[in-house]
Design a protein around this motif. Structure first.
Motif, PDB file in Angstrom:
ATOM      1  N   THR A 243      16.057 -30.196 -35.616  1.00 16.60           N
ATOM      2  CA  THR A 243      15.627 -30.219 -37.017  1.00 16.60           C
ATOM      3  C   THR A 243      14.955 -31.517 -37.406  1.00 16.60           C
ATOM      4  OG1 THR A 243      17.857 -30.955 -37.622  1.00 16.60           O
ATOM      5  CG2 THR A 243      17.385 -28.581 -37.762  1.00 16.60           C
ATOM      6  N   ARG A 244      15.157 -32.565 -36.592  1.00 18.15           N
ATOM      7  CA  ARG A 244      14.576 -33.874 -36.914  1.00 18.15           C
ATOM      8  C   ARG A 244      13.182 -34.074 -36.327  1.00 18.15           C
ATOM      9  NH1 ARG A 244      18.221 -38.137 -37.399  1.00 18.15           N
ATOM     10  NH2 ARG A 244      16.368 -39.490 -37.318  1.00 18.15           N
ATOM     11  N   PHE A 245      12.769 -33.243 -35.367  1.00 21.14           N
ATOM     12  CA  PHE A 245      11.451 -33.501 -34.759  1.00 21.14           C
ATOM     13  C   PHE A 245      10.556 -32.282 -34.623  1.00 21.14           C
ATOM     14  CE2 PHE A 245      14.277 -32.774 -31.080  1.00 21.14           C
ATOM     15  CZ  PHE A 245      13.536 -31.886 -30.297  1.00 21.14           C
ATOM     16  N   CYS A 246      11.101 -31.080 -34.746  1.00 23.18           N
ATOM     17  CA  CYS A 246      10.288 -29.895 -34.464  1.00 23.18           C
ATOM     18  C   CYS A 246       9.172 -29.675 -35.482  1.00 23.18           C
ATOM     19  CB  CYS A 246      11.171 -28.666 -34.368  1.00 23.18           C
ATOM     20  SG  CYS A 246      12.099 -28.599 -32.807  1.00 23.18           S
ATOM     21  N   GLY A 247       9.421 -29.989 -36.746  1.00 23.36           N
ATOM     22  CA  GLY A 247       8.365 -29.834 -37.742  1.00 23.36           C
ATOM     23  C   GLY A 247       7.159 -30.695 -37.422  1.00 23.36           C
ATOM     24  N   GLN A 248       7.416 -31.952 -37.088  1.00 19.98           N
ATOM     25  CA  GLN A 248       6.318 -32.852 -36.714  1.00 19.98           C
ATOM     26  C   GLN A 248       5.645 -32.392 -35.432  1.00 19.98           C
ATOM     27  OE1 GLN A 248       7.224 -36.709 -35.006  1.00 19.98           O
ATOM     28  NE2 GLN A 248       5.673 -37.678 -36.302  1.00 19.98           N
ATOM     29  N   SER A 249       6.435 -31.919 -34.470  1.00 22.22           N
ATOM     30  CA  SER A 249       5.860 -31.452 -33.208  1.00 22.22           C
ATOM     31  C   SER A 249       4.896 -30.299 -33.439  1.00 22.22           C
ATOM     32  CB  SER A 249       6.971 -31.014 -32.248  1.00 22.22           C
ATOM     33  OG  SER A 249       7.711 -32.125 -31.787  1.00 22.22           O
ATOM     34  N   ARG A 250       5.272 -29.363 -34.320  1.00 26.20           N
ATOM     35  CA  ARG A 250       4.382 -28.246 -34.612  1.00 26.20           C
ATOM     36  C   ARG A 250       3.085 -28.737 -35.260  1.00 26.20           C
ATOM     37  NH1 ARG A 250       9.241 -25.203 -35.527  1.00 26.20           N
ATOM     38  NH2 ARG A 250       9.363 -25.935 -37.676  1.00 26.20           N
ATOM     39  N   ARG A 251       3.207 -29.677 -36.185  1.00 26.43           N
ATOM     40  CA  ARG A 251       2.002 -30.199 -36.854  1.00 26.43           C
ATOM     41  C   ARG A 251       1.071 -30.893 -35.869  1.00 26.43           C
ATOM     42  NH1 ARG A 251       5.896 -31.556 -40.678  1.00 26.43           N
ATOM     43  NH2 ARG A 251       5.950 -33.741 -39.986  1.00 26.43           N
ATOM     44  N   LEU A 252       1.648 -31.597 -34.897  1.00 23.34           N
ATOM     45  CA  LEU A 252       0.845 -32.363 -33.938  1.00 23.34           C
ATOM     46  C   LEU A 252       0.407 -31.536 -32.736  1.00 23.34           C
ATOM     47  CD1 LEU A 252       2.809 -35.755 -33.909  1.00 23.34           C
ATOM     48  CD2 LEU A 252       0.610 -35.284 -35.009  1.00 23.34           C
ATOM     49  N   GLY A 253       0.982 -30.348 -32.554  1.00 22.90           N
ATOM     50  CA  GLY A 253       0.607 -29.511 -31.418  1.00 22.90           C
ATOM     51  C   GLY A 253       1.306 -29.871 -30.124  1.00 22.90           C
ATOM     52  N   LEU A 254       2.495 -30.495 -30.197  1.00 24.61           N
ATOM     53  CA  LEU A 254       3.236 -30.889 -28.998  1.00 24.61           C
ATOM     54  C   LEU A 254       4.082 -29.727 -28.483  1.00 24.61           C
ATOM     55  CD1 LEU A 254       4.591 -34.395 -30.127  1.00 24.61           C
ATOM     56  CD2 LEU A 254       2.285 -33.764 -29.358  1.00 24.61           C
ATOM     57  N   GLY A 264      19.140 -31.477 -16.534  1.00 25.03           N
ATOM     58  CA  GLY A 264      19.548 -30.266 -15.835  1.00 25.03           C
ATOM     59  C   GLY A 264      18.845 -29.054 -16.428  1.00 25.03           C
ATOM     60  N   ALA A 265      19.421 -27.870 -16.228  1.00 29.53           N
ATOM     61  CA  ALA A 265      18.765 -26.645 -16.677  1.00 29.53           C
ATOM     62  C   ALA A 265      18.838 -26.462 -18.194  1.00 29.53           C
ATOM     63  CB  ALA A 265      19.387 -25.438 -15.981  1.00 29.53           C
ATOM     64  N   TRP A 266      19.854 -27.039 -18.842  1.00 33.54           N
ATOM     65  CA  TRP A 266      20.023 -26.830 -20.292  1.00 33.54           C
ATOM     66  C   TRP A 266      18.808 -27.334 -21.059  1.00 33.54           C
ATOM     67  CZ3 TRP A 266      19.978 -29.665 -24.769  1.00 33.54           C
ATOM     68  CH2 TRP A 266      20.464 -29.015 -25.910  1.00 33.54           C
ATOM     69  N   ARG A 267      18.426 -26.578 -22.064  1.00 37.39           N
ATOM     70  CA  ARG A 267      17.301 -26.933 -22.923  1.00 37.39           C
ATOM     71  C   ARG A 267      17.460 -26.265 -24.267  1.00 37.39           C
ATOM     72  NH1 ARG A 267      13.366 -22.867 -23.053  1.00 37.39           N
ATOM     73  NH2 ARG A 267      11.528 -24.186 -22.931  1.00 37.39           N
ATOM     74  N   GLN A 268      16.861 -26.835 -25.266  1.00 36.64           N
ATOM     75  CA  GLN A 268      16.797 -26.203 -26.575  1.00 36.64           C
ATOM     76  C   GLN A 268      15.367 -26.323 -27.090  1.00 36.64           C
ATOM     77  OE1 GLN A 268      19.609 -27.599 -29.489  1.00 36.64           O
ATOM     78  NE2 GLN A 268      18.917 -26.160 -31.052  1.00 36.64           N
ATOM     79  N   GLU A 269      14.771 -25.182 -27.336  1.00 33.86           N
ATOM     80  CA  GLU A 269      13.397 -25.167 -27.840  1.00 33.86           C
ATOM     81  C   GLU A 269      13.380 -25.343 -29.351  1.00 33.86           C
ATOM     82  OE1 GLU A 269      10.368 -22.449 -25.382  1.00 33.86           O
ATOM     83  OE2 GLU A 269      11.968 -21.326 -26.358  1.00 33.86           O
ATOM     84  N   CYS A 270      12.253 -25.734 -29.850  1.00 30.22           N
ATOM     85  CA  CYS A 270      12.068 -25.741 -31.286  1.00 30.22           C
ATOM     86  C   CYS A 270      12.073 -24.305 -31.799  1.00 30.22           C
ATOM     87  CB  CYS A 270      10.735 -26.405 -31.654  1.00 30.22           C
ATOM     88  SG  CYS A 270      10.728 -28.190 -31.375  1.00 30.22           S
ATOM     89  N   PRO A 271      12.810 -24.027 -32.882  1.00 32.78           N
ATOM     90  CA  PRO A 271      12.812 -22.655 -33.412  1.00 32.78           C
ATOM     91  C   PRO A 271      11.444 -22.259 -33.919  1.00 32.78           C
ATOM     92  CG  PRO A 271      13.885 -24.179 -34.930  1.00 32.78           C
ATOM     93  CD  PRO A 271      13.615 -24.959 -33.683  1.00 32.78           C
ATOM     94  N   GLN A 272      11.146 -20.985 -33.821  1.00 30.06           N
ATOM     95  CA  GLN A 272       9.868 -20.481 -34.312  1.00 30.06           C
ATOM     96  C   GLN A 272       9.846 -20.547 -35.830  1.00 30.06           C
ATOM     97  OE1 GLN A 272       7.187 -19.538 -32.482  1.00 30.06           O
ATOM     98  NE2 GLN A 272       8.383 -20.299 -30.759  1.00 30.06           N
ATOM     99  N   PRO A 273       8.722 -20.961 -36.420  1.00 28.70           N
ATOM    100  CA  PRO A 273       8.650 -21.010 -37.888  1.00 28.70           C
ATOM    101  C   PRO A 273       8.790 -19.612 -38.480  1.00 28.70           C
ATOM    102  CG  PRO A 273       6.482 -21.332 -36.922  1.00 28.70           C
ATOM    103  CD  PRO A 273       7.449 -21.343 -35.792  1.00 28.70           C
ATOM    104  N   ARG A 274       9.426 -19.531 -39.627  1.00 31.05           N
ATOM    105  CA  ARG A 274       9.600 -18.245 -40.288  1.00 31.05           C
ATOM    106  C   ARG A 274       8.275 -17.782 -40.891  1.00 31.05           C
ATOM    107  NH1 ARG A 274      15.296 -19.295 -43.546  1.00 31.05           N
ATOM    108  NH2 ARG A 274      16.598 -19.626 -41.691  1.00 31.05           N
ATOM    109  N   GLY A 275       8.056 -16.461 -40.833  1.00 35.15           N
ATOM    110  CA  GLY A 275       6.820 -15.897 -41.354  1.00 35.15           C
ATOM    111  C   GLY A 275       6.760 -15.923 -42.872  1.00 35.15           C
TER     112      GLY A 275
END
Length: 275
Positions: A243-254, A264-275
């Motif tokens: 929640t602290r970086f995904c909004g900026q990442s979407r704006r910047l195209g990262l 390791g294998a664990w990962r958490q993606e940025c949630p998809q923006p709501r329509g």
């Protein structure tokens, strides 16, 4: 003149003419042009990815790009990911020595500097390209042999650290460009790892970027030249919630993930923006 003498002269003249013609026909051929470097993958901005450098490889993450350790994984692992439709990046350290690698004994002591903060690793004297270029060429050639599509060369910003050597920004530019040139020579894409301060100079030489913690340190906008050029920026955070970086990442195209430090294998993606 006797007929025999005239015939001898005519024969001599004919021989000279034939010799001249033959010498023109048998001149050394022009050297063949050197073969052009093989074309390479060019990852586009916004691609999803998985970065796994430890633990048993989990090939089931449904993303188009995997970044895995080049020494730890062989052709079978790369082929398996390709069968699943993935492109595969080969992680290598090109700016630091690692005592646990099979070629560690080939690095002379004179190019080994201070520790870089990770156990068993020391910065390299990147000015010594006479020593390092053939060693790095062998590593990158290994990635190409195994079928990787790209290289992620790590520890590419030694000039900003206490390496034990008086490295300059110019030294780093020369070395990073050399690594990019070697990768392209072997038909591989190549990513710029961190080294944010030199992105304006190095973006044209690299096909994508890999970054750690630009959001935590307020530096993500520095990666914009890659995105503006249509090139992927593969980015991870370790300590911030999504929640602290995904909004900026979407704006910047990262292409951003939350990972744990052990990668390791664990990962958490940025949630998809709501329509």
């Amino acid at each position: 003149m006797h007929a025999r003498g005239a015939a001898r002269l005519r024969a001599g003249a004919l021989l000279l003419t034939l010799t001249a013609l033959l010498s023109g026909c048998t001149s050394a051929p022009e050297p063949a042009p050197e073969p052009a470097a093989r074309d390479h993958w060019r990852p586009e901005a916004g691609l999803g990815w998985q970065w796994q450098l430890s633990g048993p490889l989990d090939p089931a993450v449904d993303v188009p790009v995997y970044d895995i350790d080049g020494f730890d994984h062989g052709t079978a692992a790369v082929d398996g990911l390709h069968r699943r439709g993935r492109k595969v990046i080969c992680y290598l350290s090109t700016g630091a020595w690692e005592e646990f690698r099979p070629d560690a004994g080939k690095f002379p002591a004179r190019v080994l500097g201070r520790g870089n903060g990770w156990k068993g690793e020391r910065w390299l004297d990147i000015r010594r390209t006479d020593v390092l270029e053939p060693l790095m060429e062998k590593r990158i050639a290994m990635c190409a042999r195994k079928g990787f599509d790209a290289v992620e060369p790590d520890n590419m910003d030694g000039y900003r650290n206490r390496t034990g050597f008086p490295l300059t920004a110019a030294d780093q530019l020369r070395y990073n460009r050399l690594i990019a040139e070697i990768a392209h020579r072997h038909g591989l894409a190549v990513g710029l790892k961190n080294d944010l301060g030199q992105i304006p100079e190095l973006e044209p030489d690299f096909d994508f970027a890999v970054n750690e913690q630009c959001a935590q340190y307020g530096e993500c906008a520095k990666l914009s030249p890659f995105v503006k050029a249509g090139k992927a920026v593969f980015h991870v955070e370790y300590e911030l919630p999504v929640t602290r970086f995904c909004g900026q990442s979407r704006r910047l195209g990262l292409s951003s993930l939350l990972k744990k430090y052990e990668l390791g294998a664990w990962r958490q993606e940025c949630p998809q923006p709501r329509g």
